[in-house]
Motif scaffolding. Structure first.
Motif, PDB file in Angstrom:
ATOM      1  N   THR A 120       0.868  -0.973   0.017  1.00 59.10           N
ATOM      2  CA  THR A 120       0.050  -0.111  -0.336  1.00 59.10           C
ATOM      3  C   THR A 120       1.306   1.227   0.076  1.00 59.10           C
ATOM      4  O   THR A 120       2.085   1.138   0.469  1.00 59.10           O
ATOM      5  CB  THR A 120      -1.090   0.172   1.030  1.00 59.10           C
ATOM      6  OG1 THR A 120      -2.427   0.801   1.638  1.00 59.10           O
ATOM      7  CG2 THR A 120       0.197   0.161   2.278  1.00 59.10           C
ATOM      8  N   ILE A 121       0.367   2.606  -0.589  1.00 59.24           N
ATOM      9  CA  ILE A 121       1.031   3.596  -0.650  1.00 59.24           C
ATOM     10  C   ILE A 121       0.539   4.661   0.713  1.00 59.24           C
ATOM     11  O   ILE A 121      -0.902   4.763   0.164  1.00 59.24           O
ATOM     12  CB  ILE A 121       1.240   4.549  -2.166  1.00 59.24           C
ATOM     13  CG1 ILE A 121       2.061   3.881  -2.710  1.00 59.24           C
ATOM     14  CG2 ILE A 121       0.999   6.152  -2.098  1.00 59.24           C
ATOM     15  CD1 ILE A 121       1.847   3.559  -3.985  1.00 59.24           C
ATOM     16  N   ASP A 122       1.176   5.270   1.207  1.00 59.88           N
ATOM     17  CA  ASP A 122       0.584   5.944   2.264  1.00 59.88           C
ATOM     18  C   ASP A 122      -0.535   6.983   1.407  1.00 59.88           C
ATOM     19  O   ASP A 122      -1.520   7.846   2.036  1.00 59.88           O
ATOM     20  CB  ASP A 122       1.218   6.487   3.207  1.00 59.88           C
ATOM     21  CG  ASP A 122       2.007   5.341   3.490  1.00 59.88           C
ATOM     22  OD1 ASP A 122       1.775   4.671   4.150  1.00 59.88           O
ATOM     23  OD2 ASP A 122       3.740   5.044   3.802  1.00 59.88           O
ATOM     24  N   LEU A 123       0.707   8.304   1.125  1.00 60.20           N
ATOM     25  CA  LEU A 123       0.006   9.388  -0.414  1.00 60.20           C
ATOM     26  C   LEU A 123      -0.057   9.117  -1.692  1.00 60.20           C
ATOM     27  O   LEU A 123       0.898   9.078  -2.316  1.00 60.20           O
ATOM     28  CB  LEU A 123       0.612  10.215   0.361  1.00 60.20           C
ATOM     29  CG  LEU A 123      -0.054  11.859  -0.222  1.00 60.20           C
ATOM     30  CD1 LEU A 123      -1.307  12.044   0.676  1.00 60.20           C
ATOM     31  CD2 LEU A 123       0.724  13.210   0.910  1.00 60.20           C
ATOM     32  N   TYR A 124      -0.904   8.953  -2.130  1.00 62.69           N
ATOM     33  CA  TYR A 124      -1.176   9.256  -3.406  1.00 62.69           C
ATOM     34  C   TYR A 124      -1.458  10.081  -4.377  1.00 62.69           C
ATOM     35  O   TYR A 124      -2.319  10.793  -4.031  1.00 62.69           O
ATOM     36  CB  TYR A 124      -1.597   7.408  -4.273  1.00 62.69           C
ATOM     37  CG  TYR A 124      -1.274   6.969  -5.559  1.00 62.69           C
ATOM     38  CD1 TYR A 124      -0.288   6.532  -6.001  1.00 62.69           C
ATOM     39  CD2 TYR A 124      -2.313   6.784  -6.563  1.00 62.69           C
ATOM     40  CE1 TYR A 124       0.125   6.500  -6.684  1.00 62.69           C
ATOM     41  CE2 TYR A 124      -1.632   6.499  -7.657  1.00 62.69           C
ATOM     42  CZ  TYR A 124      -0.778   6.527  -8.226  1.00 62.69           C
ATOM     43  OH  TYR A 124      -0.463   5.176  -9.422  1.00 62.69           O
ATOM     44  N   TYR A 125      -0.320  10.789  -5.257  1.00 61.17           N
ATOM     45  CA  TYR A 125      -1.014  12.007  -6.043  1.00 61.17           C
ATOM     46  C   TYR A 125      -1.341  11.818  -7.228  1.00 61.17           C
ATOM     47  O   TYR A 125      -0.531  10.907  -7.941  1.00 61.17           O
ATOM     48  CB  TYR A 125       0.682  13.052  -5.707  1.00 61.17           C
ATOM     49  CG  TYR A 125       0.852  13.468  -4.424  1.00 61.17           C
ATOM     50  CD1 TYR A 125       0.356  14.702  -4.516  1.00 61.17           C
ATOM     51  CD2 TYR A 125       1.456  12.835  -3.608  1.00 61.17           C
ATOM     52  CE1 TYR A 125       1.409  15.549  -3.255  1.00 61.17           C
ATOM     53  CE2 TYR A 125       2.209  13.372  -2.735  1.00 61.17           C
ATOM     54  CZ  TYR A 125       2.080  14.587  -2.110  1.00 61.17           C
ATOM     55  OH  TYR A 125       2.699  15.016  -0.892  1.00 61.17           O
ATOM     56  N   LEU A 126      -2.223  11.992  -8.293  1.00 61.21           N
ATOM     57  CA  LEU A 126      -2.133  12.751  -9.603  1.00 61.21           C
ATOM     58  C   LEU A 126      -1.619  13.858  -9.751  1.00 61.21           C
ATOM     59  O   LEU A 126      -1.576  14.722  -9.725  1.00 61.21           O
ATOM     60  CB  LEU A 126      -3.445  12.909  -9.696  1.00 61.21           C
ATOM     61  CG  LEU A 126      -4.491  11.696  -9.095  1.00 61.21           C
ATOM     62  CD1 LEU A 126      -5.363  11.982 -10.079  1.00 61.21           C
ATOM     63  CD2 LEU A 126      -4.686  10.358 -10.029  1.00 61.21           C
ATOM     64  N   HIS A 127      -0.632  12.930 -10.926  1.00 62.31           N
ATOM     65  CA  HIS A 127       0.781  13.984 -11.255  1.00 62.31           C
ATOM     66  C   HIS A 127       0.386  15.097 -11.462  1.00 62.31           C
ATOM     67  O   HIS A 127       1.121  16.137 -11.973  1.00 62.31           O
ATOM     68  CB  HIS A 127       1.978  13.086 -11.630  1.00 62.31           C
ATOM     69  CG  HIS A 127       3.370  13.780 -11.692  1.00 62.31           C
ATOM     70  ND1 HIS A 127       4.291  13.053 -12.529  1.00 62.31           N
ATOM     71  CD2 HIS A 127       3.341  14.579 -11.002  1.00 62.31           C
ATOM     72  CE1 HIS A 127       5.593  13.676 -11.512  1.00 62.31           C
ATOM     73  NE2 HIS A 127       5.048  14.642 -11.348  1.00 62.31           N
ATOM     74  N   ARG A 128      -0.723  15.129 -12.185  1.00 61.34           N
ATOM     75  CA  ARG A 128      -1.659  16.430 -13.669  1.00 61.34           C
ATOM     76  C   ARG A 128      -2.608  15.505 -13.457  1.00 61.34           C
ATOM     77  O   ARG A 128      -3.064  15.175 -12.963  1.00 61.34           O
ATOM     78  CB  ARG A 128      -0.789  16.699 -14.913  1.00 61.34           C
ATOM     79  CG  ARG A 128       0.929  16.563 -15.069  1.00 61.34           C
ATOM     80  CD  ARG A 128       1.000  17.630 -14.321  1.00 61.34           C
ATOM     81  NE  ARG A 128       2.171  18.514 -15.114  1.00 61.34           N
ATOM     82  CZ  ARG A 128       4.032  17.721 -14.429  1.00 61.34           C
ATOM     83  NH1 ARG A 128       3.416  17.013 -13.531  1.00 61.34           N
ATOM     84  NH2 ARG A 128       4.652  18.578 -14.894  1.00 61.34           N
TER      85      ARG A 128
END
Length: 323
Positions: A120-128
């Motif tokens: 699992t990833i703690d904080l997942y950003y949409l890059h754009r």
């Protein structure tokens, strides 16, 4: 280094995030591990990366994430690390630049999980962002991944304020968590936007600052030290106006601010870069800020980490901000 719970989450993250864009590439694995060890020894546990970091200069795709994944596995410290990575990454060569189809988000996420050697990833950003995509569709895709246990929280990077506000409204009206962090270009220096090679990069402005203050949305700004503009290497009238730093930051306002930073640094016997980063860490902004630092050496890393102990009062902050 202090840690604090990132608002609207249970992530206990260090107040500085270590940017790892060059880890495993021009900063080789051995040196990357040394810097990660040093950061962790000082209680740093917030790591900032992306699926496409270093792809512009390195033949092995995802090398930054892969380097972090190997380090966490060798050190056995994954449970104490807060990983922030980015997907829906723009393609750097051929192909669509904006990638917010379901398959783009899901395939990027699964590749990041493999690279980082984690479930699992703690904080997942949409890059754009892709303004042509409905906000509801994007949020629901992310919510599905939260329910599946692939990500814990989600965030946005380089999104405009109107789209962030639209996403917040949708989340609130439909009982969704929504974005817990916004990542943008922000430092004490004002950026010359007309010289940015990528027009989809979003920088902080007064309207966005006001939104953060009103909503309590956290910020994890990149280029938080203006790519070294406050390091002491740059001065008005020098021969570096055509460098990347020169194109992005050489202007009258910034040189005025640089002179004020130099004066404060002399008075306190501190480095200029430490003062510039202490500005970003100040509670005077009115919301939680976790600056992303991008050191290229242990020396630069130590100087940045020392900034957390520098206190700038409200009057100094406003003096530094004045044009």
């Amino acid at each position: 280094m202090q840690r604090r719970v990132l608002p609207d989450t249970d992530l206990n993250a260090s107040v500085l995030a270590l940017g790892t864009a060059l880890f495993g590439s021009s900063i080789n694995e051995t040196e990357s591990f040394r810097m990660l060890d040093r950061f962790y020894e000082e209680q740093g546990n917030f790591l900032d990366t992306s699926l496409n970091y270093a792809d512009w200069q390195w033949p092995i795709k995802g090398i930054s994430e892969k380097t972090l994944g190997k380090w966490m596995q060798l050190r056995g410290n994954r449970q104490d690390i807060v990983i922030g990575t980015k997907g829906a990454c723009p393609l750097l060569n051929n192909g669509p630049f904006l990638r917010l189809q379901r398959e783009d988000i899901v395939s990027d996420l699964h590749q990041s999980l493999r690279n980082l050697r984690t479930d699992t990833i703690d904080l997942y950003y949409l890059h754009r962002d892709d303004p042509s995509k409905p906000i509801a569709e994007i949020i629901e895709i992310l919510e599905e991944q939260v329910k599946a246990g692939k990500i814990r929280y989600y965030a946005c990077s380089n999104w405009t304020l109107p789209r962030i506000q639209e996403a917040r409204r949708y989340a609130k009206e439909n009982g969704k968590r929504g974005f817990v962090v916004n990542q943008m270009m922000w430092s004490l220096a004002t950026v010359n936007r007309h010289h940015l090679s990528d027009p989809t990069l979003v920088s902080m402005d007064e309207k966005m600052i006001q939104h953060h203050r009103e909503t309590g949305l956290s910020a994890t700004p990149y280029s938080s030290q203006a790519n070294g503009f406050f390091s002491g290497k740059y001065a008005a009238g020098d021969d570096q106006a055509d460098s990347g730093v020169g194109r992005h930051y050489y202007n009258e306002v910034n040189f005025s601010r640089l002179n004020r930073v130099k004066q404060i640094a002399r008075d306190r016997d501190l480095s200029c870069s430490r003062i510039a980063l202490a500005y970003m860490l100040s509670p005077a902004h009115g919301f939680a800020v976790y600056p992303v630092i991008g050191p290229k050496s242990i020396t630069q890393l130590d100087d940045s980490m020392a900034a957390v102990d520098v206190q700038l009062d409200f009057d100094v902050i406003r003096m530094l901000e004045a044009p």
